[in-house]
Design a protein around this motif. Structure first.
Motif, PDB file in Angstrom:
ATOM      1  N   UNK A   1      25.295  40.686  61.604  1.00  0.00           N
ATOM      2  CA  UNK A   1      25.275  41.196  60.908  1.00  0.00           C
ATOM      3  C   UNK A   1      24.946  42.235  59.995  1.00  0.00           C
ATOM      4  N   UNK A   2      25.085  43.079  59.611  1.00  0.00           N
ATOM      5  CA  UNK A   2      24.531  44.312  59.430  1.00  0.00           C
ATOM      6  C   UNK A   2      24.425  44.808  57.577  1.00  0.00           C
ATOM      7  N   UNK A   3      23.272  45.438  57.274  1.00  0.00           N
ATOM      8  CA  UNK A   3      23.282  45.848  55.465  1.00  0.00           C
ATOM      9  C   UNK A   3      22.883  46.665  55.563  1.00  0.00           C
ATOM     10  N   UNK A   4      23.771  47.782  55.022  1.00  0.00           N
ATOM     11  CA  UNK A   4      23.406  49.172  54.929  1.00  0.00           C
ATOM     12  C   UNK A   4      23.626  49.561  53.560  1.00  0.00           C
ATOM     13  N   UNK A   5      23.272  50.849  52.791  1.00  0.00           N
ATOM     14  CA  UNK A   5      23.399  51.768  52.262  1.00  0.00           C
ATOM     15  C   UNK A   5      24.388  52.448  52.364  1.00  0.00           C
TER      16      UNK A   5
ATOM     17  N   UNK B   1      24.899  37.644  55.837  1.00  0.00           N
ATOM     18  CA  UNK B   1      24.562  38.840  55.325  1.00  0.00           C
ATOM     19  C   UNK B   1      24.400  38.223  53.703  1.00  0.00           C
ATOM     20  N   UNK B   2      23.899  37.306  52.831  1.00  0.00           N
ATOM     21  CA  UNK B   2      24.043  36.697  52.041  1.00  0.00           C
ATOM     22  C   UNK B   2      22.160  36.758  51.249  1.00  0.00           C
ATOM     23  N   UNK B   3      21.860  36.388  52.857  1.00  0.00           N
ATOM     24  CA  UNK B   3      20.333  36.370  53.124  1.00  0.00           C
ATOM     25  C   UNK B   3      19.610  37.644  52.763  1.00  0.00           C
ATOM     26  N   UNK B   4      20.267  38.620  53.549  1.00  0.00           N
ATOM     27  CA  UNK B   4      20.208  40.474  53.720  1.00  0.00           C
ATOM     28  C   UNK B   4      20.675  41.298  52.184  1.00  0.00           C
ATOM     29  N   UNK B   5      21.346  40.694  51.716  1.00  0.00           N
ATOM     30  CA  UNK B   5      22.084  41.059  50.095  1.00  0.00           C
ATOM     31  C   UNK B   5      20.341  40.648  48.944  1.00  0.00           C
TER      32      UNK B   5
ATOM     33  N   UNK C   1      24.774  57.084  53.935  1.00  0.00           N
ATOM     34  CA  UNK C   1      24.824  55.860  54.414  1.00  0.00           C
ATOM     35  C   UNK C   1      23.622  56.114  55.723  1.00  0.00           C
ATOM     36  N   UNK C   2      23.061  55.155  55.412  1.00  0.00           N
ATOM     37  CA  UNK C   2      21.586  54.230  56.328  1.00  0.00           C
ATOM     38  C   UNK C   2      21.959  52.649  56.588  1.00  0.00           C
ATOM     39  N   UNK C   3      21.260  52.538  57.599  1.00  0.00           N
ATOM     40  CA  UNK C   3      21.722  51.052  57.960  1.00  0.00           C
ATOM     41  C   UNK C   3      19.299  50.500  57.268  1.00  0.00           C
TER      42      UNK C   3
END
Length: 87
Positions: A8-12, A56-60, A18-20
């Motif tokens: 699971x990835x979080x990116x901006x 994903x929720x934890x990352x956000x 864009x960046x991870x």
């Protein structure tokens, strides 16, 4: 999918760049319920099962993001969520 790696990835992302930001290995319940299997793969004994949406929720939550796009790559399910993420 018994013998593969899923993350699971979080990116901006902006229109120009864009960046991870973060990543987390998804470990299926069949693995977390088999401690010997996890040890053989160097997965810590403290690792418990979590769904991909939960990871994903934890990352956000840790990022402090208030708007995000969620994309489930295995099924192609994408949706825009505002003011939080459903887990």
């Amino acid at each position: 999918m018994e013998n593969s790696q899923v993350a699971v990835y979080l990116a901006y992302s902006t229109p120009h760049r864009h960046t991870a930001i973060d990543r987390e290995l998804y470990v299926p319940r069949s693995w977390t319920d088999a401690p010997d299997r996890c040890r053989a793969a160097d997965i810590p004994d403290t690792r418990t099962f979590a769904t991909k949406p939960h990871l994903g929720k934890q990352q956000v939550d840790l990022s402090g993001a208030s708007r995000c796009v969620i994309h489930q790559g295995l099924t192609g399910d994408s949706r825009l969520k505002r003011n939080g993420v459903e887990g």
